[in-house]
Design an enzyme around this catalytic site. Structure first.
Site, short mmCIF file in Angstrom:
data_model
loop_
_atom_site.label_atom_id
_atom_site.label_comp_id
_atom_site.label_asym_id
_atom_site.label_seq_id
_atom_site.Cartn_x
_atom_site.Cartn_y
_atom_site.Cartn_z
N HIS A 201 0.86 -1.19 0.00
CA HIS A 201 0.00 0.00 0.00
C HIS A 201 0.89 1.23 0.00
O HIS A 201 1.89 1.28 0.72
CB HIS A 201 -0.89 0.02 1.25
CG HIS A 201 -1.36 1.40 1.62
ND1 HIS A 201 -0.95 2.03 2.78
CD2 HIS A 201 -2.17 2.28 0.99
CE1 HIS A 201 -1.50 3.23 2.85
NE2 HIS A 201 -2.24 3.41 1.78
N ILE A 360 -17.75 4.90 -4.67
CA ILE A 360 -17.64 3.60 -4.00
C ILE A 360 -16.57 2.72 -4.63
O ILE A 360 -15.85 2.00 -3.94
CB ILE A 360 -19.02 2.88 -3.97
CG1 ILE A 360 -18.96 1.68 -3.03
CG2 ILE A 360 -19.45 2.48 -5.37
CD1 ILE A 360 -18.79 2.04 -1.58
#
Length: 399
Positions: A201, A360
């Site tokens: 990440h 989303i």
């Protein structure tokens, strides 16, 4: 995100009250998906935040806190997402250079991922807002190496409510109007298929506020934030040492205090509190950084973003073809479950985005395609699985 790590279409605010040498007495901070934000947007709330400084966080209702236009799908990516007034001023502004940096980082990471995968290709979605700003979401799914890889960039314009500005500047003797802000960031989560290849990440971002409309000359606020962290299912010491060495080298080019400070900050942030364990083996993380020269921090964020590929891809090349068993895969899926737990329960950017109607697909692209939960699972003491769990409970110094 700090962590789920892909830039949300709906940022949230928290306002530090600590002073810094490079801005006025406090700086307004934006949280994108994967960036610290509050998960309680319906009420005004106060909380303590550290490290490195103690700050008061103010969270406002969704409707009153921010004015951000909904995104519009676009067929082609533009040369810039900056508003015309920004893009025509000069290409040497921090805004324009940061946008170029994050878009270059997105291109570089995506090209490296596709080359290492050999099969998968990124799907790209481009979106804009009528008043300026927009983003590019790229996702690769079911490749030869990666189960799911997402790399997003976003440039966001919005408005901070007057109460937020007054709270951040309690000594101000004027009544400000709505305070415009600008934010830009690149965020990514990369989930490989092979259980011996780690998830990665990273997220780097920049935020500014403009002077209040009825208070000409009020100083702008700005800050940088971001980080890169590693989440393996199995520990290979040489891999983790390599990853942390690259982070340390990037930090040491600017300040020898950065790596130990930001490594600890990373360890302290990515904690699954209900299990008392970290999500992974850390890296670096920083936020609200504006107590150094702005040009230095822009260079530092650029160096960190440029370090992603050399920190991560050599590990992937070593591990992507390692033979594995169903037992190894099951353990990876359990660790992916931990990843989901952290992102949906504790990642403030993710939870805020879900509660406030953010884009989303950008918010949840950080989640893996597959994960697993077993009732009362505990690895055998001394096993390779136990060693990983022990390192997640007790952070280590890797370099």
């Amino acid at each position: 995100m700090p962590t789920a790590a892909l830039v949300s279409a709906s940022p949230s605010l928290y306002l530090p009250t600590s002073s810094s040498s490079s801005s006025s007495s406090s700086s307004a901070s934006l949280s994108l998906n994967g960036i610290p934000a509050s998960s309680a947007p319906r009420a005004l709330a106060f909380a303590r935040k550290s490290p490195p400084t103690t700050k008061r966080r103010l969270v406002y209702s969704t409707r009153s806190a921010l004015a951000i236009e909904k995104e519009t799908p676009e067929e082609n990516r533009p040369d810039t997402f900056l508003r015309e007034a920004d893009s025509h001023v000069t290409t040497s502004t921090v805004r324009s250079r940061f946008e170029k940096m994050i878009r270059d980082a997105q291109d570089t990471v995506c090209a490296s991922i596709e080359a290492a995968d050999g099969v998968g290709k990124f799907k790209e979605d481009v979106w804009s807002r009528p008043g300026g700003g927009g983003g590019i979401s790229r996702v690769l799914q079911d490749g030869a190496v990666w189960e799911k890889a997402g790399v997003n960039v976003s440039v966001v314009y919005g408005v901070m409510p007057p109460d937020a500005y007054r709270a951040a500047n309690p000594g101000a003797d004027h009544k400000p109007g709505p305070v415009p802000f600008f934010a830009a960031g690149v965020s990514s989560v990369l989930h490989p298929k092979n259980p011996f290849a780690p998830t990665l990440h990273f997220n780097y971002r920049y935020f500014e506020t403009d002077a209040p409309k009825d208070a000409p000359g009020a100083p702008r606020q700005w800050w940088f934030g971001g980080g890169t962290d590693l989440t393996p299912a199995y520990i290979f010491d040489e891999d983790v040492r390599h990853f942390h060495s690259v982070q340390k080298n990037a930090c040491d080019k600017f300040d020898p205090s950065f790596y130990p400070r930001f490594k600890k900050w990373c360890d302290d942030y990515f904690v699954i509190k209900h299990r008392n364990e970290r999500r992974g083996l850390g890296g670096i993380f920083f936020d609200d950084l504006n107590d150094y020269d702005q040009e230095m921090l822009l260079s530092f964020a650029t160096e960190c973003a440029n370090s992603v590929v050399p920190a991560y891809l050599p590990i992937i090349e070593r591990r992507k073809d390692t033979p594995f068993t169903e037992k190894h895969k099951a353990w990876q899926q359990l660790r992916r479950g931990r990843y989901v737990e952290f992102n949906l329960v504790y990642d403030r950017g993710t939870t805020f985005g879900l509660k406030t109607g953010g884009r989303i697909e950008s918010i949840l692209v950080s989640l893996p395609l597959t994960a697993r939960w077993e009732y009362d699972h505990a690895p055998e003491e001394g096993s390779e699985e136990w060693k990983l769990l022990d390192a997640c409970i007790n952070p280590k110094d890797w370099v």
